[in-house]
Design a protein around this motif. Structure first.
Motif, short mmCIF file in Angstrom:
data_model
loop_
_atom_site.label_atom_id
_atom_site.label_comp_id
_atom_site.label_asym_id
_atom_site.label_seq_id
_atom_site.Cartn_x
_atom_site.Cartn_y
_atom_site.Cartn_z
N PHE A 79 7.02 -17.39 -27.76
CA PHE A 79 6.08 -16.99 -26.71
C PHE A 79 6.30 -15.52 -26.35
CE2 PHE A 79 7.04 -21.49 -26.15
CZ PHE A 79 5.78 -22.06 -26.08
N ASN A 80 5.23 -14.77 -26.29
CA ASN A 80 5.27 -13.43 -25.70
C ASN A 80 4.62 -13.51 -24.33
OD1 ASN A 80 6.38 -12.55 -28.10
ND2 ASN A 80 4.95 -10.84 -28.37
N VAL A 81 5.45 -13.40 -23.28
CA VAL A 81 5.01 -13.64 -21.90
C VAL A 81 4.94 -12.33 -21.15
CG1 VAL A 81 5.50 -14.86 -19.75
CG2 VAL A 81 6.15 -15.89 -21.94
N LEU A 82 3.81 -12.05 -20.52
CA LEU A 82 3.72 -10.95 -19.57
C LEU A 82 3.69 -11.56 -18.18
CD1 LEU A 82 1.95 -7.61 -19.73
CD2 LEU A 82 1.58 -8.99 -17.68
N GLY A 83 4.68 -11.23 -17.37
CA GLY A 83 4.79 -11.78 -16.02
C GLY A 83 4.36 -10.76 -14.98
N ALA A 84 3.66 -11.23 -13.95
CA ALA A 84 3.22 -10.38 -12.84
C ALA A 84 3.18 -11.25 -11.58
CB ALA A 84 1.85 -9.76 -13.14
N HIS A 85 2.65 -10.71 -10.48
CA HIS A 85 2.50 -11.55 -9.29
C HIS A 85 1.24 -11.19 -8.53
CE1 HIS A 85 3.96 -8.63 -6.16
NE2 HIS A 85 4.77 -8.20 -7.10
N THR A 86 0.73 -12.16 -7.78
CA THR A 86 -0.58 -12.05 -7.14
C THR A 86 -0.51 -11.76 -5.65
OG1 THR A 86 -0.59 -14.45 -6.71
CG2 THR A 86 -1.57 -13.70 -8.79
N ASP A 87 0.67 -11.83 -5.04
CA ASP A 87 0.78 -11.62 -3.60
C ASP A 87 1.21 -10.19 -3.29
OD1 ASP A 87 3.38 -12.17 -4.68
OD2 ASP A 87 4.14 -12.61 -2.67
N SER A 88 1.00 -9.78 -2.05
CA SER A 88 1.38 -8.45 -1.58
C SER A 88 1.88 -8.57 -0.14
CB SER A 88 0.18 -7.50 -1.60
OG SER A 88 -0.34 -7.34 -2.90
N PRO A 89 2.72 -7.64 0.31
CA PRO A 89 3.18 -7.68 1.71
C PRO A 89 2.00 -7.58 2.67
CG PRO A 89 4.51 -6.15 0.42
CD PRO A 89 3.34 -6.53 -0.44
N SER A 90 2.05 -8.38 3.71
CA SER A 90 0.91 -8.41 4.63
C SER A 90 1.32 -9.17 5.89
CB SER A 90 -0.29 -9.09 3.94
OG SER A 90 -1.39 -9.17 4.80
N PHE A 91 0.37 -9.90 6.44
CA PHE A 91 0.58 -10.75 7.60
C PHE A 91 -0.15 -12.06 7.34
CE2 PHE A 91 0.57 -6.37 8.76
CZ PHE A 91 1.65 -6.22 9.62
N LYS A 92 0.46 -13.16 7.77
CA LYS A 92 -0.12 -14.48 7.54
C LYS A 92 -0.45 -15.13 8.88
CE LYS A 92 0.56 -18.75 4.92
NZ LYS A 92 1.48 -19.54 4.07
N TYR A 207 -4.27 -24.31 6.38
CA TYR A 207 -4.80 -23.06 5.85
C TYR A 207 -3.65 -22.14 5.45
CZ TYR A 207 -4.04 -21.93 10.83
OH TYR A 207 -3.51 -21.80 12.08
N ASP A 208 -3.93 -21.32 4.44
CA ASP A 208 -3.06 -20.23 4.01
C ASP A 208 -3.92 -18.98 4.02
OD1 ASP A 208 -0.54 -21.64 3.28
OD2 ASP A 208 -1.83 -22.62 1.81
N VAL A 209 -3.84 -18.21 5.08
CA VAL A 209 -4.74 -17.07 5.30
C VAL A 209 -3.92 -15.84 5.62
CG1 VAL A 209 -6.57 -16.15 6.77
CG2 VAL A 209 -6.65 -18.54 6.06
N VAL A 210 -4.25 -14.73 4.95
CA VAL A 210 -3.53 -13.47 5.15
C VAL A 210 -4.49 -12.39 5.63
CG1 VAL A 210 -1.74 -13.99 3.45
CG2 VAL A 210 -3.83 -12.78 2.73
N VAL A 211 -3.91 -11.31 6.11
CA VAL A 211 -4.65 -10.12 6.52
C VAL A 211 -4.74 -9.18 5.32
CG1 VAL A 211 -4.68 -8.13 8.08
CG2 VAL A 211 -3.85 -10.36 8.89
#
Length: 434
Positions: A79-92, A207-211
Motif C-alpha cells: 500500500f502507498n498511503v498518503l495521510g492527512a487530516h480534515t479538522d482544524s483548530p476552532s471552537f465547538k 450535534y457536532d458543530v464548529v465555528v
C-alpha cells in the motif's frame, strides 16, 4: 482537477474545496462528491465487500479513506498511503448553546485544539457540522455569517497593545444577536440551515458543530504569489491527496503497482485519539479488508505491510521574517520554495534517512523542489499523524507538508505554488513502487 492543471487552477480549486468544507464532516462530504463524480464507488463498512481492482471510498464520521486497487494486485501487493487530516483548530458548540446577558445573545463554545485566539476576534463567523436527529438520521448544516467575537475597545483597556490576554471561558463567547436567551434557540438557526428545507429543531438529539471563518479564500501579493484561507492546516494536504488520487485513477493505475490509498483522518488537532482519528483502527481496518479481498493470509498481509509506505502530509512552518530567532538558523523554508520534508530527532515527525531519500527521489522525478524543516532547539516541535501511523501499523513513514505562516490562525497563509507541487508529487507517489 486533472494532472495537467496549473498551479493557478489548483489554488482556485483548493479555495473552492475549503469554502465547501467548513467542518470535517463537510470536508469528507465534498471529497465523496468529487470521488463519485470521478467514478469511485462508495462502500459501507457494515456490508460485505467484493475484492479486486477498482476505485473505492469509505466515510467514517469526519474521516475518509479512498483507494485505487490496480489490475493484477495480489495477496502481497503493498500500500502507498498518503495521510492527512480534515479538522482544524476552532471552537465547538457546547450543550445548551444559547446563552447571553445584558440583552445580548451569545453562543456557548468550547475551544477545539490550539487556535490562535486573537485571530478569531472581530470576524464574521459561521457555524457548520452535523446534526443527528432522534431517529438516528444525520444532516449536514452550515449557516452564513452569524457570529462574532467582539474585542474590547482600546479606550477600555489602554494597555492592550502591550499584551493581549484572552480568558477562554470569559472572553471567548461570541455574540449572534440581540434578545432574551430564554426566548431564542441557536439550534433552530442550525436546523433551518440544513439543505432541502431544514429540520425540526426539537428533533435534534445530538450535534457536532464548529465555528468557521466566513471570509472567502483569496490570492494576493505584489505578484499574486500568496494565498490566504481558513483551514489550510490541513485541507491543503487533504485536497492535494484528493486531486492526486483522482488523477491517478483517471490515468489508469499501472498493473502490478501498489494499492494507492488516501487516508484523511479527523481529530488530529486533539491528538488523534478517536474512532476516526489516526490513533484509532480506521486505516488498519480498511487495509485489512482490502487484503482480505485480495485473498491474503495473515502472513501475506504482514508481507504487504512491510513493503508499504506512508507519506504523512500536514502543514509546516515557513520562516517568519519578523521572528527569525524562532526558527533553526540554517533551515529556513520559504513560501513557494516547495513542499517541506519535516525532520525531528525526537520522532515528533516520523522521517528517517530511508524516508528522506525516497522523498528526494520522488521530488526529483516529479521536477518539484522541496525544503527541509527542523525546529529550533529552544522551541518545542509539534507533531502529526506520521508517528502515530508508523507506530500503529509499522509502515515506514515520511512527514511532509505545505509551508505556512500564521498556522492555527482563523486565516492562514501559503504560497500559490506549494499546494500544487504537493499534489504533483502525491500523484507520482501513488503509482511508484518503493
Amino acid at each position: 482537477m486533472s494532472s495537467t492543471a496549473t498551479a493557478s487552477e489548483h489554488i482556485q480549486d483548493l479555495g473552492a474545496y475549503v469554502s465547501a468544507s467548513p467542518s470535517s464532516y463537510h470536508a469528507v462530504h465534498e471529497g465523496a462528491r468529487r470521488l463519485e463524480a470521478a467514478g469511485f464507488t462508495a462502500l459501507d463498512e457494515r456490508q460485505p465487500w467484493v475484492g479486486g481492482a477498482g476505485a473505492f471510498f469509505v466515510i467514517r464520521d469526519g474521516a475518509l479513506i479512498a483507494w485505487v486497487t490496480p489490475e493484477g494486485a495480489g495477496a502481497t501487493t503493498p500500500f502507498n498511503v498518503l495521510g492527512a487530516h480534515t479538522d482544524s483548530p476552532s471552537f465547538k458548540l457546547k450543550p445548551r448553546p444559547t446563552t447571553g446577558r445584558f440583552g445580548w445573545l451569545q453562543a456557548g463554545v468550547e475551544v477545539y485544539g490550539g487556535p490562535l485566539l486573537n485571530s478569531w476576534l472581530d470576524r464574521e463567523l459561521r457555524l457548520a457540522g452535523r446534526l443527528v436527529l432522534r431517529d438516528g438520521s444525520e444532516h449536514l448544516t452550515a449557516t452564513g455569517p452569524v457570529l462574532r467575537f467582539p474585542q474590547l475597545a482600546i479606550h477600555l483597556d489602554r494597555g492592550v497593545n502591550d499584551g493581549l490576554k484572552l480568558d477562554k471561558q470569559h472572553h471567548m463567547n461570541p455574540v449572534f444577536g440581540l434578545g432574551d436567551p430564554e426566548q431564542e434557540d441557536l439550534l433552530a438557526v442550525l436546523a433551518a440551515a440544513v439543505p432541502g428545507g431544514g429540520v425540526a429543531p426539537e428533533q435534534i438529539g445530538g450535534y457536532d458543530v464548529v465555528v468557521a471563518d466566513s471570509q472567502a479564500p483569496a490570492v494576493f501579493g505584489a505578484k499574486g504569489e500568496f494565498f490566504a484561507s481558513g483551514r489550510l492546516d490541513n485541507l491543503s494536504a487533504t485536497h492535494a491527496g484528493l486531486v492526486a488520487l483522482i488523477a491517478h485513477a483517471e490515468a489508469g493505475a499501472p498493473a502490478g503497482g501498489p494499492v494507492a490509498v488516501l487516508a484523511a483522518f479527523d481529530h488530529e488537532e486533539l491528538g488523534s485519539g478517536s474512532r476516526s482519528g489516526a490513533c484509532g483502527p480506521f486505516l488498519e481496518d480498511i487495509l485489512a479488508r482490502i487484503s482480505d479481498g485480495l485473498g491474503a493470509s495473515a502472513s501475506q498481509r504482514r508481507q504487504a505491510m512491510a513493503a508499504s509506505f506512508c507519506v504523512s502530509a500536514d502543514a509546516g512552518h515557513a520562516v517568519h521574517p519578523n521572528y527569525p530567532e524562532r526558527h533553526d538558523p540554517v533551515n529556513k523554508p520559504l513560501l513557494n520554495g516547495g513542499p517541506l520534508l519535516k525532520i525531528n530527532a525526537n520522532q515528533r515527525y516520523a522521517t528517517d534517512a530511508q524516508g528522506a531519500a525516497f522523498w528526494a527521489r520522488l521530488c526529483g522525478e516529479a521536477g518539484v523542489p522541496y525544503q527541509e524543516f527542523v525546529s529550533n532547539n529552544d522551541v518545542p516541535c509539534g507533531s502529526t499523524i506520521g508517528p502515530l501511523t508508523a507506530t500503529r501499523l509499522g509502515i515506514r513513514t515520511v512527514d511532509v507538508g505545505v509551508p505556512l505562516l500564521s498556522m492555527h490562525s482563523a486565516r492562514e497563509l501559503c504560497g500559490v505554488e506549494d499546494p500544487y507541487r504537493l499534489a504533483v508529487v502525491a500523484e507520482l507517489f501513488f503509482r511508484t513502487a518503493v
